[in-house]
Motif scaffolding. Sequence first.
Motif, PDB file in Angstrom:
ATOM      1  N   PRO A  36       0.886  -1.130   0.196  1.00  0.00           N
ATOM      2  CA  PRO A  36      -0.310  -0.241  -0.159  1.00  0.00           C
ATOM      3  C   PRO A  36       0.989   1.145  -0.013  1.00  0.00           C
ATOM      4  CG  PRO A  36      -0.533  -1.076   1.949  1.00  0.00           C
ATOM      5  CD  PRO A  36       1.108  -1.978   1.285  1.00  0.00           C
ATOM      6  N   ALA A  37       0.427   2.710  -0.804  1.00  0.00           N
ATOM      7  CA  ALA A  37       1.112   3.614  -0.304  1.00  0.00           C
ATOM      8  C   ALA A  37       1.151   4.171   1.033  1.00  0.00           C
ATOM      9  CB  ALA A  37      -0.277   4.234  -1.037  1.00  0.00           C
ATOM     10  N   GLY A  38       2.777   4.424   1.134  1.00  0.00           N
ATOM     11  CA  GLY A  38       2.845   4.900   2.748  1.00  0.00           C
ATOM     12  C   GLY A  38       3.386   3.871   3.446  1.00  0.00           C
ATOM     13  N   TYR A  39       4.178   2.690   2.579  1.00  0.00           N
ATOM     14  CA  TYR A  39       4.698   1.356   3.062  1.00  0.00           C
ATOM     15  C   TYR A  39       5.880   1.036   2.076  1.00  0.00           C
ATOM     16  CZ  TYR A  39       0.889   0.593   6.616  1.00  0.00           C
ATOM     17  OH  TYR A  39      -0.165   0.870   7.435  1.00  0.00           O
ATOM     18  N   GLU A  40       6.583   0.544   2.499  1.00  0.00           N
ATOM     19  CA  GLU A  40       7.753   0.205   1.961  1.00  0.00           C
ATOM     20  C   GLU A  40       7.970  -1.683   2.388  1.00  0.00           C
ATOM     21  OE1 GLU A  40      11.878   1.219   3.140  1.00  0.00           O
ATOM     22  OE2 GLU A  40      11.523   1.193   4.681  1.00  0.00           O
ATOM     23  N   ASP A  44      10.411  -0.326  -3.294  1.00  0.00           N
ATOM     24  CA  ASP A  44       9.533   0.992  -3.628  1.00  0.00           C
ATOM     25  C   ASP A  44       7.390   0.060  -2.992  1.00  0.00           C
ATOM     26  OD1 ASP A  44      11.057   2.729  -2.636  1.00  0.00           O
ATOM     27  OD2 ASP A  44      11.592   2.539  -4.807  1.00  0.00           O
ATOM     28  N   SER A  45       6.408   0.936  -2.767  1.00  0.00           N
ATOM     29  CA  SER A  45       5.623   0.639  -2.086  1.00  0.00           C
ATOM     30  C   SER A  45       4.437   0.517  -3.772  1.00  0.00           C
ATOM     31  CB  SER A  45       4.226   1.930  -1.604  1.00  0.00           C
ATOM     32  OG  SER A  45       4.174   2.789  -2.536  1.00  0.00           O
ATOM     33  N   ASP A  46       5.474   1.355  -5.403  1.00  0.00           N
ATOM     34  CA  ASP A  46       5.055   1.637  -6.418  1.00  0.00           C
ATOM     35  C   ASP A  46       5.603   0.157  -7.309  1.00  0.00           C
ATOM     36  OD1 ASP A  46       7.708   3.077  -6.574  1.00  0.00           O
ATOM     37  OD2 ASP A  46       6.348   4.658  -8.126  1.00  0.00           O
ATOM     38  N   ARG A  82       6.202  -3.564  -8.481  1.00  0.00           N
ATOM     39  CA  ARG A  82       4.910  -4.614  -8.941  1.00  0.00           C
ATOM     40  C   ARG A  82       5.872  -5.648  -9.612  1.00  0.00           C
ATOM     41  NH1 ARG A  82       2.985  -1.772  -5.754  1.00  0.00           N
ATOM     42  NH2 ARG A  82       0.762  -1.322  -5.726  1.00  0.00           N
ATOM     43  N   ARG A 111       7.920  10.795   4.582  1.00  0.00           N
ATOM     44  CA  ARG A 111       8.257  10.837   3.602  1.00  0.00           C
ATOM     45  C   ARG A 111       8.731  12.474   3.603  1.00  0.00           C
ATOM     46  NH1 ARG A 111       7.740   9.502  -1.668  1.00  0.00           N
ATOM     47  NH2 ARG A 111       8.436  11.826  -2.596  1.00  0.00           N
TER      48      ARG A 111
END
Length: 136
Positions: A60-64, A89-91, A93, A126
Amino acid sequence: MSEEIELKLRRLPHGMDMALPAYASAGGAGLDLAAAIEGEAVLAPGERLLVPCGFCLALPAGYEAQLRPRSGLALKHGLTLLNSPGTIDSDYRGEIGVVLVNHGEAPFTVTRGMRIAQLVVAPVVRAVLVEAQTLP
């Protein structure tokens, strides 16, 4: 009590028969990751290898997710992660992979299903950089 978040995981064809990453104990901070290699691979002393884990994650966004070595492999065999901790990173895939390096004195054999690393999920803060002439 630890916070829990849901992570979506997609198995890849070469990881369909693999166990899902799991915590080894109730108090474990990291999910154990297993090698999704075909057969085995031998790492000579000083050699490094990207070992696939057979799955992709949707953080999810906000996590690593941080990839970390397993202390038993490090102590007994000198095996560790070359970029430790590795950051996912969260983005991202793509497939989760672990860059192993053999700092030991003897060759080390990685086999399919062997637990090779840990994955720790953590919140990310961040930073907003502010240029200053002096610092407090």
